[in-house]
Design a protein around this motif. Structure first.
Motif, PDB file in Angstrom:
ATOM      1  N   GLU A   1       0.826  -1.207   0.000  1.00 49.02           N
ATOM      2  CA  GLU A   1       0.000   0.000   0.000  1.00 49.02           C
ATOM      3  C   GLU A   1       0.860   1.257   0.000  1.00 49.02           C
ATOM      4  OE1 GLU A   1      -3.637   2.062   2.561  1.00 49.02           O
ATOM      5  OE2 GLU A   1      -2.920   0.048   3.063  1.00 49.02           O
ATOM      6  N   ASP A   2       1.929   1.260   0.852  1.00 45.57           N
ATOM      7  CA  ASP A   2       2.806   2.429   0.894  1.00 45.57           C
ATOM      8  C   ASP A   2       3.544   2.617  -0.433  1.00 45.57           C
ATOM      9  OD1 ASP A   2       2.038   2.884   3.493  1.00 45.57           O
ATOM     10  OD2 ASP A   2       3.761   1.830   4.380  1.00 45.57           O
TER      11      ASP A   2
ATOM     12  N   ARG B   1      13.511   7.323  -4.230  1.00 47.27           N
ATOM     13  CA  ARG B   1      12.403   8.252  -3.945  1.00 47.27           C
ATOM     14  C   ARG B   1      12.088   8.362  -2.452  1.00 47.27           C
ATOM     15  NH1 ARG B   1       8.721  10.291  -7.476  1.00 47.27           N
ATOM     16  NH2 ARG B   1       9.086   9.913  -9.699  1.00 47.27           N
ATOM     17  N   ILE B   2      12.446   7.376  -1.672  1.00 49.06           N
ATOM     18  CA  ILE B   2      12.113   7.394  -0.240  1.00 49.06           C
ATOM     19  C   ILE B   2      13.009   8.413   0.453  1.00 49.06           C
ATOM     20  CG2 ILE B   2      12.063   6.058   1.883  1.00 49.06           C
ATOM     21  CD1 ILE B   2      11.592   3.550   0.114  1.00 49.06           C
TER      22      ILE B   2
ATOM     23  N   GLN C   1      13.946   0.734   5.195  1.00 48.25           N
ATOM     24  CA  GLN C   1      15.279   0.918   4.617  1.00 48.25           C
ATOM     25  C   GLN C   1      16.350   0.928   5.705  1.00 48.25           C
ATOM     26  OE1 GLN C   1      15.120   4.610   2.378  1.00 48.25           O
ATOM     27  NE2 GLN C   1      15.343   3.505   0.443  1.00 48.25           N
ATOM     28  N   TYR C   2      16.103   1.702   6.752  1.00 46.61           N
ATOM     29  CA  TYR C   2      17.096   1.877   7.803  1.00 46.61           C
ATOM     30  C   TYR C   2      17.357   0.562   8.526  1.00 46.61           C
ATOM     31  CZ  TYR C   2      19.678   4.329  11.450  1.00 46.61           C
ATOM     32  OH  TYR C   2      20.663   4.759  12.292  1.00 46.61           O
ATOM     33  N   ALA C   3      16.303  -0.202   8.767  1.00 49.47           N
ATOM     34  CA  ALA C   3      16.447  -1.470   9.480  1.00 49.47           C
ATOM     35  C   ALA C   3      17.242  -2.496   8.660  1.00 49.47           C
ATOM     36  CB  ALA C   3      15.072  -2.031   9.833  1.00 49.47           C
TER      37      ALA C   3
ATOM     38  N   TYR D   1       7.484   7.510   6.121  1.00 48.17           N
ATOM     39  CA  TYR D   1       8.299   7.176   7.286  1.00 48.17           C
ATOM     40  C   TYR D   1       8.403   5.663   7.459  1.00 48.17           C
ATOM     41  CZ  TYR D   1      10.127   7.032  12.015  1.00 48.17           C
ATOM     42  OH  TYR D   1      10.893   6.770  13.112  1.00 48.17           O
ATOM     43  N   ARG D   2       7.304   4.952   7.222  1.00 46.31           N
ATOM     44  CA  ARG D   2       7.354   3.487   7.333  1.00 46.31           C
ATOM     45  C   ARG D   2       8.340   2.893   6.315  1.00 46.31           C
ATOM     46  NH1 ARG D   2       1.698   4.191   8.242  1.00 46.31           N
ATOM     47  NH2 ARG D   2       1.288   3.902   6.009  1.00 46.31           N
ATOM     48  N   LEU D   3       8.338   3.403   5.109  1.00 43.50           N
ATOM     49  CA  LEU D   3       9.280   2.910   4.103  1.00 43.50           C
ATOM     50  C   LEU D   3      10.725   3.239   4.488  1.00 43.50           C
ATOM     51  CD1 LEU D   3       7.360   3.870   0.832  1.00 43.50           C
ATOM     52  CD2 LEU D   3       7.601   1.589   1.838  1.00 43.50           C
TER      53      LEU D   3
END
Length: 484
Positions: free
Chosen positions: A294-295, A428-429, A399-401, A393-395
């Motif tokens: 969805e994101d 794009r994130i 990425q960060y994790a 932010y969720r995306l």
């Protein structure tokens, strides 16, 4: 004037001009169909001998001399050049006929055409050796001896029979057995030995015992021209060796074929494993993408330049009054730092100038000199205080994790990326830390804080300048990020 001595040769053994005129020493004389040594006949003219070469009368000389070897000399100068060689040749044949024995040489093969033992290399370059032909030197009794019997196209010096069979004997004084003659003898399967007397010392023919040894018993001066039994044994050994090498080459070919097939099998397994791995990876990727479907579906729309421009205008209009108030309360250096913003500063759902002014007020203006805060605290406070873009932010958190996986996959250390996302999606994130870090750097440039070396992201509030801050400047109502 000194004269230069002429070189020694069998034609001119004494090396002087008298020899060329017939004055050289003749070792053997011909009489009654046999050749004789000087000590075997009366001395002087009474010897009754003639030259084996030119058939001119000879005289036996120096039979009792202590300074000279006994020899024959021509009574008159005939210019004979062949007496010495012919005498040696005839005496050698006569010795073989008289003694009826001969030392037969060892067969050693031929270094080029018939190396003994034979050898060959296999396909791997390894050298293999065949069975050595053992045909040693032997003393053989002779019988049925014939001198210069004709075989049609050639005539050996001696023909005899020994325990093995017929034996042809050649005496070399000047000329070796020619290739044509040797080939004919070999083609007929006959045995032939050559005794080489061409290298005899010039005094040897005058020493009867030494000459007899050279003809009958010297293993060093004789060799095989044709030895069919040894050649046959060598060929049998070579055939055995060739069969062994052929068998080994078959083994090598089989091993190479097995290696090729094994390599092909490994390659096929590797290809299949790669396909399986890619299939598993694609399956896992699809499973993981489902969690962010969805994101990701809204990512392009949320980060389009047109939308960013639109929301920034909306944020600016809604925050205009509050920003104007705050700008009048901060020093010029802080005002300059807050009026600029990182390109991703819009992600917190509010005008970038407003959240930066409020963050300064919360972490710097309302604190005392020496108080500390961390950049992570600033980022968390900004996210809690405003309506940040939650899908983005969720995306970003995803990425960060997974940044360790990205580095193992070859992405630069400072770039955030998740292998489940496409390159365009990763690009794009927006990074939710970068706008805050950029803002803190500008506060440090304004000299209201300083960043500490440890712990990472730690900052300390600095005291105001001793002379105080300069009066605040008038703020143009038409401010905006980048308008300064």
């Amino acid at each position: 004037m000194d004269t230069i001595p002429e070189p020694f040769s069998l034609r001119n053994p004494s090396g002087n001009r008298l020899a060329r005129r017939g004055g050289f020493r003749v070792p053997f004389g011909l009489k009654d169909g046999r050749v004789w040594a000087p000590n075997e006949v009366p001395k002087g003219k009474a010897c009754g001998c003639i030259c084996p070469g030119c058939h001119a009368p000879l005289a036996a000389k120096a039979q009792e001399s202590r300074r000279k070897r006994p020899h024959f000399a021509h009574l008159t100068d005939t210019g004979c050049q062949t007496g010495r060689e012919t005498g040696i040749h005839e005496r050698a044949k006569q010795l073989i006929a008289d003694h009826q024995r001969l030392l037969i040489p060892a067969w050693t093969g031929d270094l080029i055409d018939m190396p003994n033992p034979p050898h060959a290399r296999d396909e791997d370059g390894r050298l293999h050796w065949g069975r050595q032909v053992d045909h040693p030197t032997r003393n053989m009794e002779l019988r049925d001896i014939e001198i210069e019997r004709s075989f049609g196209t050639y005539q050996p010096d001696v023909v005899a029979w020994d325990a093995v069979g017929e034996l042809l004997i050649e005496i070399r004084v000047t000329h070796a057995v020619g290739d044509i003659k040797a080939a004919r003898v070999q083609a007929q399967g006959r045995r032939m030995v050559e005794i080489d007397l061409s290298q005899l010392h010039r005094d040897t023919p005058h020493d009867l015992a030494a000459f007899e040894h050279a003809v009958l018993d010297d293993a060093a001066n004789r060799s095989w021209i044709s030895c069919p039994e040894a050649v046959a044994e060598w060929q049998a050994s070579k055939l055995e060796l060739d069969e062994q090498v052929t068998a080994r080459n078959r083994e090598i070919a089989q091993l190479r074929d097995q290696m090729v097939k094994a390599a092909q099998a490994r390659q096929e397994r590797d290809v299949q494993e790669t396909k399986d791995k890619e299939s598993r990876k694609a399956y896992v990727r699809r499973q993981k993408r489902e969690k962010h479907a969805e994101d990701l579906e809204h990512l392009i729309e949320l980060t389009s330049p047109e939308r960013i421009d639109r929301v920034l205008r909306e944020y600016r209009i809604s925050a205009e009054d509050r920003v104007g108030e705050l700008l009048n309360t901060v020093p010029a250096a802080v005002r300059s730092a807050c009026l600029r913003a990182h390109e991703d500063a819009w992600i917190f759902g509010v005008d970038p100038v407003l959240w930066q002014l409020l963050a300064h007020d919360h972490f710097v203006a309302k604190r005392s000199a020496g108080d500390r805060f961390n950049q992570r605290d600033v980022a968390a406070w900004v996210r809690r205080s405003f309506q940040h873009e939650k899908a983005l932010y969720r995306l970003f958190v995803t990425q960060y994790a997974n940044r360790a996986e990205a580095q193992r996959a070859g992405f630069p250390k400072r770039r955030l990326a998740y292998w489940v996302f496409t390159d365009e999606e990763n690009a794009r994130i927006p990074n939710f830390y970068t706008p805050v870090n950029d803002f803190v750097d500008r506060l440090e440039s304004a000299r209201v804080i300083r960043q500490l070396p440890a712990p990472r992201g730690e900052c300390e509030v600095l005291p105001p300048p001793a002379t105080g801050w300069l009066p605040g400047a008038h703020v143009d109502p038409g401010y905006g990020p980048g308008d300064h």
